[in-house]
Write a protein that holds these residues in place. Structure first.
Motif, short mmCIF file in Angstrom:
data_model
loop_
_atom_site.label_atom_id
_atom_site.label_comp_id
_atom_site.label_asym_id
_atom_site.label_seq_id
_atom_site.Cartn_x
_atom_site.Cartn_y
_atom_site.Cartn_z
N ASN A 3 0.83 -1.21 0.00
CA ASN A 3 0.00 0.00 0.00
C ASN A 3 0.86 1.25 0.00
OD1 ASN A 3 -2.69 -0.95 -0.08
ND2 ASN A 3 -2.59 -1.54 2.09
N GLY A 60 2.29 1.99 -3.39
CA GLY A 60 1.31 2.27 -4.44
C GLY A 60 0.79 1.05 -5.15
N GLU A 94 -1.65 -0.99 -4.93
CA GLU A 94 -2.91 -1.27 -4.27
C GLU A 94 -3.56 -2.57 -4.78
OE1 GLU A 94 -5.47 2.05 -4.66
OE2 GLU A 94 -4.17 3.42 -3.52
#
Length: 483
Positions: free
Chosen positions: A196, A199, A201
């Motif tokens: 997370n 980046g 995700e």
């Protein structure tokens, strides 16, 4: 004996199938001979060794079916989006989770099975299984959806977390968390946080989703284990508490449990003390008689003479106070009194609060559910008068007391300031073999208020606090000992 068989034996014992040590050894030999490959054959063979009655046979079949039917299938791609590497593991759930088809895999320590602790929830979480578990991290197994490796890791973690000891519904979350932590939950959470932050995700969501599915699988395994063991262990857990809790604190709903426990206690003590030894030549060697018998043989011991102690069961007269001062424990004192009738062949039972009367015939004719309320209704509800009760007792049966008689009084010794007539108790003690007074109150309050225990105790062979089932059992065991 392998770990899974030991766990199965433990499950049977919790389910009221008494498997002895010798029967456990026979069961281990049965497994060695027949193996785990043929489930029907194994079930039949073990039943011959462990189940002795129809009731035990029914319990055995239920336990066997539950113990060897636990399937673990931690599929982390239920929608069919299976990773390429997972195609090589499609046989994993069947091998790891289906006990009926995988019992034969017992010889392969690298594959989990009910016999070695893998894929089986019925108490069969073997500590040895962790040696064969994969060394891959939880993250790698989640990424690959390696169902066989996940199953092995779950069973190894369940063993490390002692899942087999689960008893209560409230422990489900605790054991689920422990198993996940053993598998590497903290590392997986750190990886999700790292992705997370960087980046990624999508990768974090994918790993988190698979971790959620793994959580569901672990929770299902915990709930199945709880279902297998909670009924037996929960019952045992409750009984262990009832054995030691004060009789005054036991609720009415526990009366049935207490009745079952007292009945088993009575049967156990009866079995211990009813074995008649028929062998003549045993005991202690009588040197004098042996030497006299062998004078004709120049002292050579051709004939021996043995001393034997004859076990004579006591004749018991039991008197129970059912007045208001012992109302909280009267039912359990009468229950103990009723159990004496089952254990000892010569018991006469009496109850009183004011007047005293005999209830032996009612105990012989009725079950405890009817006899105990009858005794309380007929003789309870009056002001306690130990002096009057002892006068009635003297009139009814003083002439029947001899040096083989044990007299037991169950009561708190509170006589509402009336004369307790210890002179009659003294006369009873002179005639009887022993006089035992069992008081539900602790000794620190004997003599307080209207308690006459400090006057009564000197005229008793034994005066003890007896306010739990464990103490009742000790007293009963003492009664059955040979003198």
């Amino acid at each position: 004996m392998d770990k899974a068989l030991a766990d199965f034996v433990e499950m049977l014992r919790y389910s009221d199938v008494p498997v002895s040590i010798s029967e456990s050894v026979d069961a281990a030999e049965t497994v060695r001979l027949f193996g785990y490959s043929d489930r029907t054959l194994l079930k039949t063979a073990l039943a011959q060794v462990m189940a002795k009655t129809i009731e035990e046979q029914e319990s055995f079949e239920r336990c066997f079916d539950e113990f060897f039917s636990f399937q673990i299938n931690p599929d982390l791609n239920p929608d069919g989006e299976i990773a390429e590497d997972a195609d090589n593991n499609q046989e994993g759930p069947e091998k790891a989770g289906d006990s009926s088809e995988n019992l034969a895999a017992n010889d392969d320590s690298s594959i989990p099975n009910p016999a070695s602790g893998g894929g089986e929830g019925g108490g069969g979480f073997s500590g040895e299984q962790s040696q064969g578990a994969s060394t891959d991290s939880l993250i790698d197994m989640l990424e690959r959806n390696d169902r066989t490796e996940l199953t092995m890791a779950m069973t190894a973690a369940a063993s490390a977390a002692n899942l087999r000891n689960i008893v209560l519904m409230t422990q489900r979350g605790l054991y689920t968390r422990r198993i996940l932590e053993e598998m590497g939950l903290d590392e997986a959470n750190r990886e999700i946080s790292r992705r997370n932050k960087e980046g990624d995700e999508a990768g974090a969501d994918q790993l988190s989703g698979r971790l959620e599915l793994l959580f569901d699988s672990v929770r299902d395994m915990v709930e199945r284990q709880l279902a297998l063991t909670s009924s037996g262990k929960g019952k045992q857990f409750r009984q262990d508490i009832l054995k030691n809790v004060s009789l005054s604190n036991i609720e009415q709903r526990d009366f049935k449990h207490m009745r079952d426990m007292v009945r088993r206690m009575a049967k156990r003590l009866t079995d211990m003390n009813s074995r008649v030894r028929k062998v003549k030549n045993r005991g202690h060697l009588d040197i004098r008689k042996t030497m006299r018998r062998n004078v004709a043989y120049d002292g050579i011991l051709f004939e021996t003479h043995w001393k034997q102690k004859h076990k004579d069961r006591p004749k018991v007269l039991a008197v129970c106070d059912v007045s208001g001062s012992v109302a909280a424990v009267a039912r359990f004192l009468l229950l103990f009194l009723y159990s004496l009738n089952e254990v000892l062949p010569k018991v006469r039972s009496f109850a009183f609060s004011g007047d005293l009367g005999e209830i032996t015939d009612e105990f012989d004719r009725m079950g405890p559910e009817d006899a105990i309320p009858y005794a309380i209704e007929k003789f309870g509800g009056r002001s306690t008068d130990y002096g009057r009760a002892l006068e009635d007792f003297k009139e009814l049966c003083l002439d029947d007391i001899d040096n083989r008689t044990t007299v037991i009084f169950l009561g708190d010794g509170r006589s509402n300031d009336a004369d307790p007539r210890v002179d009659i108790l003294k006369e009873i003690k002179l005639r009887a073999k022993r006089v035992i007074w069992l008081n539900p109150e602790r000794k620190s309050i004997w003599g307080s208020g209207d308690s006459e225990m400090l006057k009564i105790a000197p005229y008793c062979t034994k005066a003890e606090t007896c306010n739990s089932l464990n103490k009742l059992e000790l007293i009963l065991r003492d009664l059955l000992k040979s003198d």
